[in-house]
Design a protein around this motif. Structure first.
Motif, PDB file in Angstrom:
ATOM      1  N   VAL A 234       0.833  -1.208   0.000  1.00 23.60           N
ATOM      2  CA  VAL A 234       0.000   0.000   0.000  1.00 23.60           C
ATOM      3  C   VAL A 234       0.867   1.258   0.000  1.00 23.60           C
ATOM      4  O   VAL A 234       0.610   2.211  -0.743  1.00 23.60           O
ATOM      5  N   LYS A 235       1.918   1.275   0.825  1.00 23.68           N
ATOM      6  CA  LYS A 235       2.738   2.488   0.950  1.00 23.68           C
ATOM      7  C   LYS A 235       3.418   2.861  -0.363  1.00 23.68           C
ATOM      8  O   LYS A 235       3.596   4.056  -0.654  1.00 23.68           O
ATOM      9  N   HIS A 238       0.702   4.249  -2.752  1.00 20.63           N
ATOM     10  CA  HIS A 238       0.361   5.601  -2.302  1.00 20.63           C
ATOM     11  C   HIS A 238       1.422   6.598  -2.759  1.00 20.63           C
ATOM     12  O   HIS A 238       1.108   7.682  -3.278  1.00 20.63           O
ATOM     13  N   PHE A 265      -5.682   5.366  -0.672  1.00 21.73           N
ATOM     14  CA  PHE A 265      -4.462   4.676  -0.252  1.00 21.73           C
ATOM     15  C   PHE A 265      -3.864   5.326   0.995  1.00 21.73           C
ATOM     16  O   PHE A 265      -3.296   4.638   1.846  1.00 21.73           O
ATOM     17  N   GLN A 266      -4.011   6.629   1.118  1.00 17.92           N
ATOM     18  CA  GLN A 266      -3.544   7.297   2.330  1.00 17.92           C
ATOM     19  C   GLN A 266      -4.353   6.816   3.536  1.00 17.92           C
ATOM     20  O   GLN A 266      -3.790   6.545   4.603  1.00 17.92           O
ATOM     21  N   ALA A 269      -3.265   3.369   4.548  1.00 19.30           N
ATOM     22  CA  ALA A 269      -1.984   3.420   5.252  1.00 19.30           C
ATOM     23  C   ALA A 269      -2.169   3.915   6.677  1.00 19.30           C
ATOM     24  O   ALA A 269      -1.589   3.360   7.626  1.00 19.30           O
ATOM     25  N   GLU A 270      -2.970   4.941   6.835  1.00 17.02           N
ATOM     26  CA  GLU A 270      -3.200   5.517   8.160  1.00 17.02           C
ATOM     27  C   GLU A 270      -3.924   4.546   9.091  1.00 17.02           C
ATOM     28  O   GLU A 270      -3.781   4.636  10.316  1.00 17.02           O
ATOM     29  N   HIS A 273      -2.518  -0.386   7.338  1.00 21.19           N
ATOM     30  CA  HIS A 273      -2.349  -1.357   6.251  1.00 21.19           C
ATOM     31  C   HIS A 273      -1.185  -1.009   5.331  1.00 21.19           C
ATOM     32  O   HIS A 273      -1.058  -1.581   4.245  1.00 21.19           O
ATOM     33  N   SER A 274      -0.320  -0.100   5.752  1.00 16.82           N
ATOM     34  CA  SER A 274       0.759   0.409   4.916  1.00 16.82           C
ATOM     35  C   SER A 274       1.656  -0.680   4.351  1.00 16.82           C
ATOM     36  O   SER A 274       2.051  -0.626   3.184  1.00 16.82           O
ATOM     37  N   GLU A 275       1.968  -1.694   5.161  1.00 15.85           N
ATOM     38  CA  GLU A 275       2.893  -2.749   4.756  1.00 15.85           C
ATOM     39  C   GLU A 275       2.191  -3.910   4.053  1.00 15.85           C
ATOM     40  O   GLU A 275       2.855  -4.846   3.592  1.00 15.85           O
TER      41      GLU A 275
END
Length: 297
Positions: A234-235, A238, A265-266, A269-270, A273-275
């Motif tokens: 996800v990161k 984004h 996507f931001q 991540a917030e 789920h960023s990884e």
């Protein structure tokens, strides 16, 4: 030809492995030696420093995470630009903005070093099988000199023009990836919210104009199985869609769907789920709707 490879993460390790398997004399470097260990066991030589690797290689490949990583590796005190010999050809496989690629190109050119921005598409599976799409920008002469390296890694290899051209093409691709990811997620969440069977809905969409490679990938490989170990995290999507949106603004567009994708996507991540795999962009939408898109038991 002695090839150096800096950055042996998910993509870089697989690409480096292919170079080893095709007879290239390979030297590798990574911030943590643990990620390079499997390559060392296969016969790669390990360099503890970037400067040592660069001084010994005719071709230097980089496959890093973020634009700042690329700038640090190339322009740092012990980086590539300050230690490479004239005539060295650098190939950067990282997804960065065109401005970053052009900045590095100008600095390398002043030192008589060649630099190609060659971002790739195809994910870990493409890197593993050597079927990546490679989008190249920079000096055409340098591109042809390293074509034999690129042909080991990809089966669609396009020289697109001067420095930054490869990065622009990749960001346009990533723009579509992000937008398609959001649209597919919204559609499948809405279908589930109205009581449709998710697998049956996907079957219908796959034979209709609503079909897409992203729809199939996300649902069949990740969402239905609730398995979000990343192919592309996800990161990173984004980061890419943010850079792509800047391109669209510079092209004169004011309102476009990528803005919604960047926000989605931001949010993912917030929410932690960023990884996870980019398909996890569906999770905040599922939470909003109070449903989970999955296979029937």
């Amino acid at each position: 030809m002695k090839v150096g490879f800096i950055g042996t993460g998910v993509m870089g390790s697989r690409m480096a492995k292919r170079l080893l398997g095709n007879g290239f004399h390979l030297m590798v470097h990574n911030r943590t030696i643990e990620k390079a260990q499997p390559l060392i066991e296969l016969g790669a030589f390990y360099s503890e420093t970037i400067s040592s690797l660069v001084s010994q290689c005719q071709v230097v490949c980089t496959c890093l995470s973020m634009p700042d990583d690329v700038l640090n590796v190339y322009t740092g005190k012990e980086g590539i630009i300050h230690t490479a010999r004239p005539g060295t050809i650098c190939i950067d496989f990282t997804s960065v903005g065109a401005d970053t690629s052009k900045t590095i190109f100008e600095m390398t050119d002043a030192k008589k070093i060649s630099y190609l921005d060659c971002p790739v598409s195809g994910g870990p599976e493409g890197a593993e099988s050597g079927t990546l799409t490679i989008m190249a920008g920079g000096e055409e002469v340098a591109f042809h000199k390293v074509k034999q390296v690129l042909e080991v890694l990809g089966d669609t290899i396009e020289y697109l023009g001067p420095s930054g051209s490869g990065s622009i093409a990749k960001l346009i691709n990533q723009y579509l990836v992000a937008v398609h990811s959001l649209a597919a997620s919204e559609a499948m969440v809405a279908g589930s919210a109205y009581g449709l069977d998710s697998e049956q809905l996907l079957k219908v969409l796959k034979t209709s104009y609503g079909d897409s490679r992203i729809l199939r990938r996300h649902m069949e490989q990740y969402v239905f199985n609730r398995h979000f170990t990343p192919g592309g995290a996800v990161k990173y999507v984004h980061k890419d869609v943010r850079l792509a949106n800047q391109l669209l603004q510079e092209a004169g567009l004011n309102q476009f769907t990528g803005q919604l994708a960047e926000k989605a996507f931001q949010t993912a991540a917030e929410q932690g789920h960023s990884e996870q795999d980019m398909s996890a962009v569906i999770k905040p939408l599922e939470e909003d709707a109070g449903i989970i898109v999955k296979r029937k038991k």
